[in-house]
Design an enzyme around this catalytic site. Structure first.
Site: not given
Ligand SMILES: O=C(O)CCc1c2[nH]c(c1CC(=O)O)Cc1[nH]c(c(CC(=O)O)c1CCC(=O)O)Cc1[nH]c(c(CC(=O)O)c1CCC(=O)O)Cc1[nH]c(c(CCC(=O)O)c1CC(=O)O)C2
Length: 335
Positions: A18, A22, A31, A67, A142
Site C-alpha cells: 500500500r 491514501r 484521485r 486492487d 468478500y
C-alpha cells in the site's frame, strides 16, 4: 529480486504494501475526481500513482496500483469499492446457481492491466515492478460475505456445510487469479505477490483442508514463469508452516511473529518478507529505528529477507516516516 532467491545483496531491499495510496497527498489529489475501480482501469493513471512512492521514498521496488477485486469485476461480478468500507459485492455468492456469475477471465478482459505494466516497465528502468492478486480464500470471503467481515460466519458456513460448492468456488477463483497474474507476468512484472489477507481467520487444519490446495494451484501454476512468487497473509502465526508449502519463493509475515521464529517454520528454502508493525510509524522516530533494527536483525536468520511492513501502509501514516525508514534500512543493512 535477488533477496527473494536468497542471493547476496548490497543492502536489504525494502518496499511497502500500500505504498501507493491514501498516505500520499499527491495520490489524494490525483484521485479527487475518479473512483477507485475506474482508476485501476486507466493505465496512465495507474502508472502515475504507482510511481509516486518510488519517487518520494526511493523504495527498491514498485507495486502495481490495482486492487484484489479488479479480476472479480472482470469476471462479471457486480461490485464496488466503497471508501471507508472496502469492496462491496451487490449479490453475494451463496449457492451453486450463483457460481455462474463468476466467469473465467482472459487476458483481453484485463488488457488494461497489461498496458499499465508495459508503461511502468518503460518508466521504472532498473526498479523492479511487483504484480499482485488476492488469494482464493480472501476473494471468496468478500464474494460470500458481500463485503469486509470480522467473523466470516457465512464463509465458514459454506466451507463446513457444502464442501463441494466451496471447492468449486475456490477452484474457479484459482483459475481467475492465475490468469490475472499471468497477464501481469507476460507484460513484464519482475515478481508477483499473492495476498491472502484474511487467511488468519482459519485454524491450521481448516487452512490445510479448505484453502492450501487452491493457493498452491495458483502458485504452482506459475512456477514456470521464472519470477519470484511472494505469498502473504495476516494473523498467520500458526499457518506459516502450511503457507510455506504452497509453493512460493518468499513468505510475507505480519508483525506478530518475529522473523527468526517465522523462518524456522517456513523452512530454509524460502526467503521472508516483512514485518514492521504499520502502527509503529505513528510512534517517535527512536521507536521506529529500534523496531526496524530488530526486524533487520531477525531477518538475518532467513536465507533471504525483503524488508516490508507486516501489513499495508495505514492511510494516516506520515509519508516522511516511510522515506526516513527506507534510508535507515539501506544504511543499517549495507554489506
Ligand atoms: O479510498 C481510496 O483511495 C482507495 C483505497 C485503496 C483500495 N485499494 C487500494 C487503495 C489505495 C490505498 O490503500 O490507499 C490499492 C491496493 N489494494 C491492495 C494493494 C496491494 C498492496 O496491499 O500493496 C493496493 C496497491 C498498493 C500500492 O500500489 O502500493 C490490495 C488489497 N485490497 C484489499 C485488500 C484486502 C483488505 O485489505 O481487505 C488487499 C490486500 C492487501 C492488504 O491486505 O492490505 C481490499 C480493499 N481495497 C480497498 C480497501 C480500502 C477501502 C477503504 O477503507 O477505503 C480495501 C479493504 C481494506 O483495506 O480494508 C481500496
Amino acid at each position: 529480486m535477488r533477496a527473494c532467491r536468497g542471493q547476496s545483496v548490497p543492502h536489504t531491499p525494502v518496499w511497502f504494501m500500500r505504498q501507493a495510496g491514501r498516505s500520499l497527498p499527491e495520490y489524494r489529489k490525483i484521485r479527487e475526481d475518479v473512483g477507485m475501480l475506474e482508476s485501476c482501469r486507466r493505465p496512465e493513471l495507474v502508472t502515475e500513482i504507482t510511481l509516486q512512492p518510488v519517487r518520494r521514498h526511493n523504495v527498491d521496488a514498485a507495486i502495481l496500483f490495482s486492487d484484489i477485486v479488479v479480476p472479480l469485476a472482470a469476471a462479471g461480478v457486480d461490485l464496488d469499492i466503497v471508501a471507508g468500507t472496502g469492496p462491496v459485492v451487490a449479490e453475494p455468492i451463496r449457492t451453486a446457481g450463483d457460481l455462474d456469475r463468476l466467469r473465467p477471465i482472459t487476458a483481453d478482459d484485463v488488457s488494461f492491466v497489461g498496458e499499465s505494466v508495459r508503461l511502468l516497465v518503460g518508466e521504472l528502468g532498473a526498479t523492479p515492478l511487483i504484480g499482485f492478486a488476492g488469494a482464493p480464500f480472501t476473494l471468496a470471503s468478500y464474494l460470500i460475505e458481500g463485503g469486509p467481515s470480522r467473523t466470516y460466519t457465512r464463509t465458514k458456513a459454506m466451507m463446513y456445510g457444502d464442501p463441494q460448492l466451496w471447492h468449486a468456488l475456490l477452484s474457479r477463483l484459482a483459475g481467475i487469479t492465475a490468469a490475472f497474474l499471468r497477464t501481469q507476468i507476460d507484460a513484464g512484472v519482475s515478481a508477483v505477490q499473492l495476498f491472502d489477507s484474511w487467511a488468519g481467520a482459519l485454524s491450521e487444519a481448516d487452512y490445510r483442508e479448505f484453502v492450501l490446495p487452491h493457493s498452491a494451484e495458483v502458485l504452482g501454476g506459475l512456477a514456470d514463469a521464472g519470477v519470484p512468487r511472494i505469498h502473504f497473509g495476516v494473523g498467520t502465526s500458526i499457518l506459516l508452516r502450511a503457507m510455506g508449502e504452497a509453493g512460493a519463493d518468499v513468505v510475507g509475515v505480519d508483525w506478530r511473529t518475529p522473523l527468526d521464529q517465522a523462518t524456522a517454520l517456513i523452512g530454509p528454502e524460502r526467503a521472508v518478507q516483512g514485518n514492521l508493525d504499520p502502527a509503529v510509524l505513528f510512534a517517535t522516530w527512536d521507536v521506529v529505528e529500534r523496531e526496524a533494527r530488530r526486524v533487520l536483525a531477525q531477518g538475518r536468520a532467513a536465507p533471504g529477507h525483503v524488508f516490508n511492513l507486516g501489513h499495508g501502509v495505514l492511510p494516516e501514516t506520515n509519508p516522511d516516516m516511510l522515506t526516513r525508514l527506507v534510508e535507515l534500512v539501506h544504511t543499517v543493512s549495507a554489506r
